[in-house]
Write a protein that holds these residues in place. Structure first.
Motif, short mmCIF file in Angstrom:
data_model
loop_
_atom_site.label_atom_id
_atom_site.label_comp_id
_atom_site.label_asym_id
_atom_site.label_seq_id
_atom_site.Cartn_x
_atom_site.Cartn_y
_atom_site.Cartn_z
N UNK A 240 1.67 -0.62 10.18
CA UNK A 240 3.31 -1.35 9.78
C UNK A 240 3.00 -2.90 9.27
N UNK A 241 3.34 -3.33 7.71
CA UNK A 241 3.10 -5.01 7.96
C UNK A 241 4.62 -4.96 7.40
N UNK A 242 5.30 -5.80 8.15
CA UNK A 242 7.06 -6.71 7.90
C UNK A 242 6.51 -8.13 7.43
N UNK A 243 8.03 -7.99 6.91
CA UNK A 243 8.17 -9.52 6.98
C UNK A 243 6.95 -10.35 5.49
N UNK A 244 6.50 -9.99 4.33
CA UNK A 244 5.25 -10.76 3.61
C UNK A 244 6.16 -9.89 2.74
N UNK A 245 5.81 -11.47 1.46
CA UNK A 245 6.09 -11.45 0.33
C UNK A 245 5.29 -10.10 -0.07
N UNK A 246 5.51 -9.30 -1.04
CA UNK A 246 4.64 -8.17 -1.52
C UNK A 246 4.67 -7.93 -3.29
N UNK A 247 3.91 -8.29 -3.74
CA UNK A 247 3.16 -7.73 -5.15
C UNK A 247 2.84 -6.15 -5.66
N UNK A 248 3.53 -5.46 -6.51
CA UNK A 248 3.13 -3.97 -6.37
C UNK A 248 2.30 -4.60 -8.14
#
Length: 278
Positions: A240-248
């Protein structure tokens, strides 16, 4: 500097990684495949400011429904039980009108011109020689009816400030002397360009990894967790990866429509045929 995760290693994901990395961010790209084939590899590689007519246009309703379920058509939509497909279809029907076509022309032209400028920027990098060719694209016609239709489109293109020329049969043959052309003429959209998409993807992937971008292959994102309007965490089969900006990426966004992320995209088909002349 931020640690940023990009889901999907198609052209959208890799291009995002390229620019974010240039700005000094630490970027990780996750893709469920091997990044050796996808729509980003198998499309026609065309950069087309001349394509300013949206797909949702008058006359497309009956044709569109015939194409939707033909796997070899340019408008094939894979049948799905997803509730998003009927909703998308209703919006498509509502937009298939002259007003929508008129309003869409300038934005579509601008997106393609910006895209062309960005590809030119990528191509200026010595590590990214993906055969960008800016000699335009020819739209041939063989009948008077097709000529009238193409000339109408060409006139609109000129009104939008695009570089275009109308060629007669002899001028077409002069441009393509190795082809046995049986045409009345063509619209030469000199504003257009093309590239080798597979070469671009291979070189861009290699370049990003050399620049320190982490690319995780064969790793599927299984869920996305939201906190209000924000994505708070993603789950892969490993962690699980938390609290990062994510681009899809756009194709990945289709996948996550059912996973707490609203999307109005549906997947389309990408095809190409290259014929190399002597």
């Amino acid at each position: 500097m931020q640690k940023i995760i990009i889901i999907g290693a198609g052209i959208v994901g890799l291009s995002s990684a390229y620019y974010l990395s240039k700005k000094g961010h630490q970027v990780t790209v996750i893709d469920k495949g091997s990044i050796k084939d996808s729509c980003s590899f198998g499309n026609a590689g065309m950069i087309v400011p001349s394509h300013f007519i949206p797909l949702a246009a008058p006359g497309m309703i009956s044709q569109g429904f015939r194409w939707m379920f033909n796997s070899s058509s340019p408008f094939y939509v894979k049948p799905s039980l997803s509730s998003g497909l009927p909703a998308w279809g209703i919006k498509f029907l509502r937009k298939a009108n002259k007003k929508h076509v008129t309003e869409s022309a300038e934005p579509l032209r601008n997106i393609s011109l910006l895209s062309k400028k960005l590809y030119e920027g990528l191509y200026s990098n010595p590590a990214l020689d993906f055969d960008l060719t800016k000699n335009g694209i020819l739209a041939y016609y063989k009948t008077e009816a097709a000529a009238e239709e193409e000339l109408h489109l060409a006139l609109k293109a000129k009104e939008l400030g695009l570089d275009i020329a109308i060629l007669n049969s002899d001028e077409c043959k002069a441009l393509q002397p190795k082809l046995d052309l049986d045409v009345l003429g063509a619209a030469h959209y000199r504003c257009d360009a093309h590239l080798d998409p597979a070469k671009l993807m291979e070189l861009l992937t290699l370049h990003l990894e050399r620049q320190g971008v982490e690319i995780l292959r064969n790793l599927e994102v299984t869920n996305i967790e939201r906190s209000g309007k924000n994505i708070s965490a993603i789950y892969t089969r490993r962690n699980k990866v938390e609290r990062r900006p994510i681009c899809i990426g756009s194709r990945s966004l289709v996948t996550f429509t059912s996973k707490n992320v609203k999307s109005e995209f549906i997947p389309d088909a990408g095809k190409r045929i290259f014929i190399y002349g002597g």
